[in-house]
Design a protein around this motif. Structure first.
Motif, PDB file in Angstrom:
ATOM      1  N   LYS A   6       0.859  -1.194   0.000  1.00  0.00           N
ATOM      2  CA  LYS A   6       0.000   0.000   0.000  1.00  0.00           C
ATOM      3  C   LYS A   6       0.895   1.243   0.000  1.00  0.00           C
ATOM      4  O   LYS A   6       1.997   1.233   0.560  1.00  0.00           O
ATOM      5  CB  LYS A   6      -0.872   0.011   1.256  1.00  0.00           C
ATOM      6  N   SER A   7       0.376   2.334  -0.577  1.00  0.00           N
ATOM      7  CA  SER A   7       1.221   3.521  -0.742  1.00  0.00           C
ATOM      8  C   SER A   7       1.773   4.023   0.598  1.00  0.00           C
ATOM      9  O   SER A   7       2.913   4.472   0.672  1.00  0.00           O
ATOM     10  CB  SER A   7       0.428   4.623  -1.447  1.00  0.00           C
ATOM     11  N   TYR A   8       0.943   3.933   1.665  1.00  0.00           N
ATOM     12  CA  TYR A   8       1.411   4.484   2.946  1.00  0.00           C
ATOM     13  C   TYR A   8       2.508   3.632   3.594  1.00  0.00           C
ATOM     14  O   TYR A   8       3.079   4.025   4.590  1.00  0.00           O
ATOM     15  CB  TYR A   8       0.245   4.706   3.905  1.00  0.00           C
ATOM     16  N   GLU A   9       2.772   2.452   3.035  1.00  0.00           N
ATOM     17  CA  GLU A   9       3.838   1.611   3.591  1.00  0.00           C
ATOM     18  C   GLU A   9       5.188   1.887   2.918  1.00  0.00           C
ATOM     19  O   GLU A   9       6.207   1.331   3.304  1.00  0.00           O
ATOM     20  CB  GLU A   9       3.512   0.131   3.401  1.00  0.00           C
ATOM     21  N   LEU A  10       5.149   2.729   1.862  1.00  0.00           N
ATOM     22  CA  LEU A  10       6.353   2.917   1.045  1.00  0.00           C
ATOM     23  C   LEU A  10       7.574   3.355   1.838  1.00  0.00           C
ATOM     24  O   LEU A  10       8.680   2.870   1.622  1.00  0.00           O
ATOM     25  CB  LEU A  10       6.079   3.960  -0.031  1.00  0.00           C
ATOM     26  N   GLY A  11       7.351   4.312   2.767  1.00  0.00           N
ATOM     27  CA  GLY A  11       8.471   4.873   3.517  1.00  0.00           C
ATOM     28  C   GLY A  11       9.289   3.797   4.210  1.00  0.00           C
ATOM     29  O   GLY A  11      10.537   3.798   4.149  1.00  0.00           O
ATOM     30  N   THR A  12       8.576   2.862   4.850  1.00  0.00           N
ATOM     31  CA  THR A  12       9.249   1.783   5.586  1.00  0.00           C
ATOM     32  C   THR A  12      10.129   0.959   4.641  1.00  0.00           C
ATOM     33  O   THR A  12      11.288   0.673   4.940  1.00  0.00           O
ATOM     34  CB  THR A  12       8.186   0.858   6.214  1.00  0.00           C
ATOM     35  N   PHE A  13       9.548   0.605   3.481  1.00  0.00           N
ATOM     36  CA  PHE A  13      10.313  -0.218   2.539  1.00  0.00           C
ATOM     37  C   PHE A  13      11.470   0.570   1.912  1.00  0.00           C
ATOM     38  O   PHE A  13      12.525   0.016   1.617  1.00  0.00           O
ATOM     39  CB  PHE A  13       9.389  -0.778   1.462  1.00  0.00           C
ATOM     40  N   ALA A  14      11.225   1.892   1.726  1.00  0.00           N
ATOM     41  CA  ALA A  14      12.292   2.723   1.174  1.00  0.00           C
ATOM     42  C   ALA A  14      13.493   2.691   2.099  1.00  0.00           C
ATOM     43  O   ALA A  14      14.642   2.505   1.666  1.00  0.00           O
ATOM     44  CB  ALA A  14      11.794   4.157   0.988  1.00  0.00           C
ATOM     45  N   LYS A  15      13.224   2.822   3.392  1.00  0.00           N
ATOM     46  CA  LYS A  15      14.324   2.809   4.354  1.00  0.00           C
ATOM     47  C   LYS A  15      15.010   1.452   4.364  1.00  0.00           C
ATOM     48  O   LYS A  15      16.237   1.358   4.490  1.00  0.00           O
ATOM     49  CB  LYS A  15      13.802   3.159   5.749  1.00  0.00           C
ATOM     50  N   TYR A  16      14.215   0.395   4.200  1.00  0.00           N
ATOM     51  CA  TYR A  16      14.782  -0.950   4.143  1.00  0.00           C
ATOM     52  C   TYR A  16      15.763  -1.051   2.966  1.00  0.00           C
ATOM     53  O   TYR A  16      16.885  -1.555   3.118  1.00  0.00           O
ATOM     54  CB  TYR A  16      13.651  -1.980   4.002  1.00  0.00           C
ATOM     55  N   CYS A  17      15.358  -0.530   1.819  1.00  0.00           N
ATOM     56  CA  CYS A  17      16.223  -0.609   0.636  1.00  0.00           C
ATOM     57  C   CYS A  17      17.483   0.231   0.821  1.00  0.00           C
ATOM     58  O   CYS A  17      18.563  -0.145   0.359  1.00  0.00           O
ATOM     59  CB  CYS A  17      15.474  -0.157  -0.605  1.00  0.00           C
ATOM     60  N   ILE A  18      17.328   1.379   1.475  1.00  0.00           N
ATOM     61  CA  ILE A  18      18.500   2.218   1.726  1.00  0.00           C
ATOM     62  C   ILE A  18      19.498   1.456   2.588  1.00  0.00           C
ATOM     63  O   ILE A  18      20.710   1.462   2.321  1.00  0.00           O
ATOM     64  CB  ILE A  18      18.066   3.550   2.397  1.00  0.00           C
ATOM     65  N   ARG A  19      18.971   0.761   3.596  1.00  0.00           N
ATOM     66  CA  ARG A  19      19.846  -0.054   4.452  1.00  0.00           C
ATOM     67  C   ARG A  19      20.507  -1.158   3.647  1.00  0.00           C
ATOM     68  O   ARG A  19      21.700  -1.416   3.761  1.00  0.00           O
ATOM     69  CB  ARG A  19      19.051  -0.666   5.607  1.00  0.00           C
ATOM     70  N   GLN A  20      19.711  -1.791   2.797  1.00  0.00           N
ATOM     71  CA  GLN A  20      20.247  -2.889   1.978  1.00  0.00           C
ATOM     72  C   GLN A  20      21.410  -2.421   1.111  1.00  0.00           C
ATOM     73  O   GLN A  20      22.366  -3.146   0.884  1.00  0.00           O
ATOM     74  CB  GLN A  20      19.143  -3.469   1.075  1.00  0.00           C
ATOM     75  N   MET A  21      21.309  -1.196   0.623  1.00  0.00           N
ATOM     76  CA  MET A  21      22.359  -0.670  -0.250  1.00  0.00           C
ATOM     77  C   MET A  21      23.482  -0.040   0.580  1.00  0.00           C
ATOM     78  O   MET A  21      24.451   0.462   0.006  1.00  0.00           O
ATOM     79  CB  MET A  21      21.792   0.385  -1.210  1.00  0.00           C
ATOM     80  N   GLY A  22      23.322  -0.025   1.893  1.00  0.00           N
ATOM     81  CA  GLY A  22      24.352   0.541   2.770  1.00  0.00           C
ATOM     82  C   GLY A  22      24.511   2.034   2.597  1.00  0.00           C
ATOM     83  O   GLY A  22      25.612   2.591   2.651  1.00  0.00           O
ATOM     84  N   LEU A  23      23.388   2.744   2.365  1.00  0.00           N
ATOM     85  CA  LEU A  23      23.469   4.171   2.044  1.00  0.00           C
ATOM     86  C   LEU A  23      22.971   5.078   3.179  1.00  0.00           C
ATOM     87  O   LEU A  23      22.799   6.278   2.979  1.00  0.00           O
ATOM     88  CB  LEU A  23      22.635   4.473   0.789  1.00  0.00           C
ATOM     89  N   GLU A  24      22.729   4.463   4.368  1.00  0.00           N
ATOM     90  CA  GLU A  24      22.073   5.237   5.430  1.00  0.00           C
ATOM     91  C   GLU A  24      22.687   6.616   5.626  1.00  0.00           C
ATOM     92  O   GLU A  24      22.000   7.602   5.817  1.00  0.00           O
ATOM     93  CB  GLU A  24      22.119   4.502   6.781  1.00  0.00           C
ATOM     94  N   ASN A  25      24.022   6.677   5.607  1.00  0.00           N
ATOM     95  CA  ASN A  25      24.668   7.956   5.901  1.00  0.00           C
ATOM     96  C   ASN A  25      25.195   8.643   4.644  1.00  0.00           C
ATOM     97  O   ASN A  25      25.953   9.591   4.728  1.00  0.00           O
ATOM     98  CB  ASN A  25      25.816   7.739   6.884  1.00  0.00           C
ATOM     99  N   LYS A  26      24.802   8.118   3.498  1.00  0.00           N
ATOM    100  CA  LYS A  26      25.361   8.684   2.263  1.00  0.00           C
ATOM    101  C   LYS A  26      24.276   9.265   1.374  1.00  0.00           C
ATOM    102  O   LYS A  26      24.468   9.375   0.163  1.00  0.00           O
ATOM    103  CB  LYS A  26      26.105   7.583   1.494  1.00  0.00           C
ATOM    104  N   LEU A  27      23.144   9.619   1.964  1.00  0.00           N
ATOM    105  CA  LEU A  27      22.048  10.093   1.124  1.00  0.00           C
ATOM    106  C   LEU A  27      22.381  11.453   0.516  1.00  0.00           C
ATOM    107  O   LEU A  27      22.817  12.363   1.209  1.00  0.00           O
ATOM    108  CB  LEU A  27      20.759  10.190   1.938  1.00  0.00           C
ATOM    109  N   LYS A  28      22.151  11.551  -0.784  1.00  0.00           N
ATOM    110  CA  LYS A  28      22.342  12.838  -1.453  1.00  0.00           C
ATOM    111  C   LYS A  28      21.024  13.600  -1.425  1.00  0.00           C
ATOM    112  O   LYS A  28      19.998  13.091  -0.972  1.00  0.00           O
ATOM    113  CB  LYS A  28      22.780  12.603  -2.893  1.00  0.00           C
ATOM    114  N   HIS A  29      21.085  14.835  -1.962  1.00  0.00           N
ATOM    115  CA  HIS A  29      19.894  15.683  -1.886  1.00  0.00           C
ATOM    116  C   HIS A  29      18.691  15.029  -2.554  1.00  0.00           C
ATOM    117  O   HIS A  29      17.589  14.983  -2.000  1.00  0.00           O
ATOM    118  CB  HIS A  29      20.195  17.041  -2.518  1.00  0.00           C
ATOM    119  N   LEU A  30      18.905  14.479  -3.744  1.00  0.00           N
ATOM    120  CA  LEU A  30      17.811  13.830  -4.471  1.00  0.00           C
ATOM    121  C   LEU A  30      17.222  12.682  -3.654  1.00  0.00           C
ATOM    122  O   LEU A  30      16.007  12.505  -3.572  1.00  0.00           O
ATOM    123  CB  LEU A  30      18.328  13.327  -5.832  1.00  0.00           C
ATOM    124  N   ASP A  31      18.113  11.883  -3.017  1.00  0.00           N
ATOM    125  CA  ASP A  31      17.655  10.764  -2.183  1.00  0.00           C
ATOM    126  C   ASP A  31      16.744  11.250  -1.059  1.00  0.00           C
ATOM    127  O   ASP A  31      15.698  10.668  -0.781  1.00  0.00           O
ATOM    128  CB  ASP A  31      18.858  10.029  -1.561  1.00  0.00           C
TER     129      ASP A  31
END
Lengths: 643, 362
Positions: free
Chosen positions: A321-346
């Motif tokens: 569901k659309s309102y669950e997106l944020g949670t999964f987005a954060k999951y993917c960021i973790r998977q890619m190891g980008l937690e502390n490397k987010l750029k402005h677009l991210d």
């Protein structure tokens, strides 16, 4: 707080040593200069820097990339879309989602067109610096396109049941088009042994990640071993993949059950080593069943976390569901190891997926396209009702104020440009609160380079019923003409400005000119004065005096005489001009026909005798006396005959 | 990104004030060197010095333009106890420029003050041509030119004693004819015992004099500058004050009192000690959405109201000696030596990468 703020450095030693002060330079620039405050009671002595050769003023302005000619089309076309949208809203109170979606797509196609022309330019440009600059714009507008598209999906094109995955897949296909492009090329070539191409398997995996299962199957069929058991089995499995469709009548839980069965079936085939003969096929099937090892192996295929997200959702959470997106987005960021490397677009994309609209708008204001994006997106979101709903959650927040705040900034910036000021006006027109007051301040400041531009400014002022601004522009134009000695144009402008002081001043100039050298200028203008004559007594006199001249020239002496008498009787003769009127009577007094009656003549005589000691008529006094005496005798005789 | 164009003003000492005309196409500068200079922007954007004259026999503190409706008119004030009104006169003989030979003529010298005249400001144009001055002896004077075509005639209409030495003055620029004229005056008196340092006056049509409506008692430190923002149709006025910090006040007039006396409701809506020291200047942009200030810390700071009506700091500018161009390139910015050259802007460095954190102050 201060770390958040840009510190701009002024390259000046004196500013550095003494300190600085400033003045705003209309409309949007600053003047900065070295300065030291002196107390009002202090002694007047030279500063410690005296004498200096460095007392400079620095004009600081923002480098507005939107003012680049290459982006002119973007400004003008988006202005058209903006105005159409406001017009539609003014016409009807309700607006459908479909209409809003349509506008959103128009804006996106404008961005796309802009990106394409930037691409063309970059190919044409010769210097490295130009290329870098254009590349910079492409990066900016590419980000804008990407964010706008996502916002359109999440905030404008909301589908029933909050189903979001199909749109998300479309989004990722649009912004990472290389797999579909590769597939198309390979399928067109139609050659044998496609698997020999290095991009064959990456393309199939990529297609599977973007939910393009049918195309992936098509490519697999081109494999030289497509007829082997493993390939046929894979095709069979993929063909059986359940599709979630909100319109299919299938409930989410029913779909879920189907999906589970399907996954279990494939898992059992993997366990039975059915695909073991072919490494790539096995990987493909393991991805489908969310095998952790397989997913970590293909992570390298993803450029970003938001490319991974729809892929992961497609296999792991197809009914997300659309309102669950944020949670999964954060999951993917973790998977890619980008937690502390987010750029402005991210950050912006994540904020959008978390439905944090205020954060999105706050962040996109920091992009370097001078507010174009934030202004248009916020306006669209506001009219889609998406901003208003936030009012109950955030203290002091007004959706209307937010979007108008952005429009004010954008419109004001455009007003500062020599050829975009009218575009700027059209934005300020749509700020109900302060728009007209801002226009009142900015419109008269638009520099008037020529008469054509003055006319334009006047039209815009009149359109908004800002008549005092129209009059002001006319007056300034009039003053300019006076200074250049163009009295005719000056009078035309002065009449338009309805400034009677200026009109009188100019009428005086005309009359004094005539008194000095006996020639009336700009007779066409004087002939066509009409009712505008009434704006000043002096102009009435000038107009009437010209009328007298005209009658005299046309040999309508009777009429001319009547008018001259009227003028002499009137109280509006300038002090410096009465003697000229008196002298004008001489030829009429001496004419063959009797023009002045005895009463008229007495009037002239009185007038003459009142002023007999004036220097200016002294030597004409004898002639006048003779002429009046002769005319009086003629008139009296004639009048007595009549009686 | 920000960029800057340097105009070497050719003053021999520090500049005290810079004023731009209504359109931002002319610039007047004044300095301790007793000169006033006028600069014009040509079609290519370059600034050309068109007039320079010794205007006073002391430091020239302030220079200000009259509304263009009254022609090309400047007012200056000086340590020499006078304020002066200047008008540009175009000669009859055609000169090098299309407008002929021009020079500035002193139309009047206002000599009523017995001490340094610290500020001079033209009134809102809806009231005709009015001029307010204030002086170190603590008197605000209002002059008027009854005939706008004849600027040699100025009459002293009002003398308003403020009791404390005055340093700055600001007219309320409200465009509405319904508001009576309003003036704010600041004092740089250093003694807190003398009370508030900002006074607000209103012109009363009934009694035909200026009446003190309010003393801002919350401002006890010396005040160096004061500025009303353009009104934009609001029911209240916004006043910025440069004192030991930057203050922004909302001033709401209440005319409901039957006696006809206006009451003011004054609220402090922002107080910034970002400068960390004395603030010298406060200045609004044309539409009053951005306030810029400068202070003893050598920086210019900009403040902007956001959409939840709270003021926020948005940008800082400061002098940087290390980046100053060497003397060779400085000659390029000399307006007189390179007449044909178009305007040259240099990109300005900044401390935070501009791409990520671009502050917008438009």
């Amino acid at each position: 707080m201060e770390t958040d703020i840009n510190t701009i450095l002024i390259p000046s030693k004196l500013c550095n040593r003494a300190g600085v002060s400033l003045a705003w330079k209309p409309c949007n620039d600053l003047g900065i200069f070295a300065y030291e405050r002196k107390h009002s009671g202090a002694q007047d002595k030279p500063s410690q820097y005296y004498p200096t050769s460095e007392a400079s003023v620095f004009h600081v302005r923002q480098d507005v990339i939107l003012f680049r000619p290459i982006l002119r089309k973007l400004i003008n076309e988006s202005n058209g879309t903006f105005l159409n949208l406001q017009e539609l809203l003014a016409r009807k109170s309700t607006n459908t989602q479909e209409e809003m979606l349509n506008f959103s797509r128009q804006y996106r196609s404008i961005i796309r067109a802009c990106l394409e022309s930037l691409q063309e330019d970059i190919a044409r440009s010769k210097s490295e610096a130009d290329k870098d600059e254009l590349q910079n714009y492409i990066t900016i507008f590419y980000s804008i396109e990407c964010i706008w598209h996502l916002c359109e999906i999440l905030f404008i094109d909301s589908t029933p049941g909050n189903v979001v995955l199909p749109h998300l897949l479309e989004w990722v296909r649009f912004h990472f088009p290389k797999y579909e492009r590769n597939a198309a090329e390979m399928l067109c070539e139609n050659q044998e042994e496609l698997e020999m191409k290095p991009e064959y398997w990456p393309t199939i995996i990529g297609l599977m990640m973007q939910g393009r299962v049918r195309i992936a199957r098509g490519l697999l069929k081109q494999h030289s071993a497509a007829d082997t058991r493993a390939f046929l089995l894979v095709d069979q499995c993929l063909k059986a993949m359940p599709q979630f469709d909100v319109y299919s009548g299938l409930s989410a839980s029913e779909f879920h059950l189907q999906w589970q069965h399907w996954v279990m079936d494939i898992q059992s085939k993997i366990d039975a080593k059915s695909f073991a003969s072919h490494k790539n096929l096995e990987l493909l099937m393991k991805i489908v069943v969310k095998d952790e090892l397989a997913w970590s192996e293909i992570k390298k295929h993803f450029e970003t976390w938001y490319e991974l997200l729809p892929a992961w959702l497609f296999y792991a959470e197809p009914s997300v569901k659309s309102y669950e997106l944020g949670t999964f987005a954060k999951y993917c960021i973790r998977q890619m190891g980008l937690e502390n490397k987010l750029k402005h677009l991210d950050t912006v994309l994540l904020a959008a997926m978390e439905y944090d609209l205020l954060e999105v708008i706050k962040e996109i204001q920091k992009m370097s396209e001078n507010g174009w994006f934030a202004t248009h997106l916020a306006n669209l979101l506001y009219h889609s009702g998406q901003l208003t709903v936030l009012e109950k959650d955030v203290d002091n927040f007004s959706a209307k104020a937010l979007q108008e705040f952005l429009i004010v900034d954008y419109g004001t910036m455009l007003m500062g440009h020599k050829s975009l000021w009218q575009v700027g006006l059209s934005y300020l027109d749509h700020c109900s609160e302060s728009g007209i007051h801002i226009i009142e301040l900015l419109l008269p400041r638009v520099p008037v380079d020529n008469e054509y531009k003055a006319q334009k400014i006047i039209r815009e002022a009149v359109k908004r019923e800002l008549h005092h601004i129209a009059q002001f522009v006319c007056k300034v134009q009039g003053m300019k003409c006076v200074k250049r000695g163009r009295l005719g144009s000056a009078l035309t402008w002065a009449l338009k400005s309805q400034d009677s002081t200026l009109v009188s001043l100019l009428a005086n100039r005309f009359l004094k000119d005539y008194a000095a050298n006996g020639k009336l200028r700009n007779t066409d203008l004087l002939f066509n004065l009409g009712p505008t004559m009434l704006s000043s007594d002096r102009l009435i006199f000038l107009g009437k005096y010209y009328e007298f001249h005209k009658l005299y020239q046309d040999r309508q002496f009777q009429e001319a005489g009547k008018l001259l008498i009227k003028l002499l009787e009137s109280k509006i003769i300038p002090k410096y001009f009465w003697y000229i009127l008196l002298l004008e009577t001489i030829p009429l007094l001496e004419s063959e026909d009797i023009i002045f009656s005895s009463n008229d003549t007495y009037m002239i005589i009185n007038f003459m005798e009142e002023n007999q000691f004036d220097e200016r008529i002294k030597d004409k006094l004898d002639v006048l006396r003779l002429a009046t005496a002769r005319n009086l005798s003629r008139a009296v005789l004639y009048e007595s005959e009549l009686n | 990104m920000f960029e800057a164009q340097e105009i070497n003003a050719e003053h021999k000492d520090l500049i005290h004030d810079v004023a731009y005309d209504f359109y931002g196409q002319r610039m007047a500068t004044c300095s301790s060197d007793q000169y006033v200079k006028v600069w014009d922007q040509n079609a290519e954007g370059k600034w050309i010095l068109t007039s320079s004259w010794k205007a006073h026999s002391g430091s020239v503190w302030k220079v200000t333009w009259a509304h263009p409706e009254f022609g090309q008119v400047l007012a200056t004030c000086s340590f020499d106890r006078t304020a002066a009104v200047w008008e540009e006169v175009v000669g009859e003989t055609p000169g090098p420029s299309e407008r002929g030979i021009r020079h500035w003529v002193r139309k009047t010298n206002l000599v009523d003050s017995r001490t340094s005249v610290t500020d001079v400001k033209f009134g809102p144009k809806s009231q005709g041509l009015q001029l307010a001055t204030c002086s170190a002896e603590g008197i605000v004077r209002i002059y008027e030119a009854p005939d706008v075509m004849n600027l040699t005639q100025w009459t002293l209409q009002h003398e308003v004693p403020c009791k404390l030495p005055c340093s700055c003055i600001s007219w309320n620029p409200s465009l509405s004819k319904n508001h009576p004229q309003m003036l704010a005056v600041g004092s740089d008196d250093a003694n807190p015992i003398n009370g508030g340092k900002v006074f607000i006056y209103e012109y009363s049509e009934n009694s035909r004099r200026w009446i003190k409506l309010e003393t801002l008692n919350s401002v006890l430190d010396p005040v160096h500058d004061i500025a009303f923002a353009p009104n934009l149709g609001r029911s209240f006025h916004i006043l910025a004050v440069a004192t030991k910090d930057v203050r922004i006040f909302n001033i709401t007039p209440d005319n409901s009192d039957p006696s006809g006396v206006t009451k003011l409701d004054v609220q402090t809506v922002a107080q910034f000690d970002d400068h960390g020291c004395t603030v010298w200047r406060v200045c609004w942009n044309v539409i009053g959405t951005v306030l810029a200030s400068s202070g003893d810390d050598g920086t210019v700071r900009m403040f902007k109201m956001n959409y939840v009506n709270s003021w926020k700091s948005v940008a800082i500018m400061k002098g940087d000696g290390s980046l100053a161009p060497n003397d060779g390139s400085k000659n390029l910015s000399n307006a007189l030596t390179s007449i044909s050259q178009t305007a040259r802007y240099i990109k300005l460095g900044s401390i935070i990468t501009p791409k990520e954190r671009e502050a917008s102050w438009h």
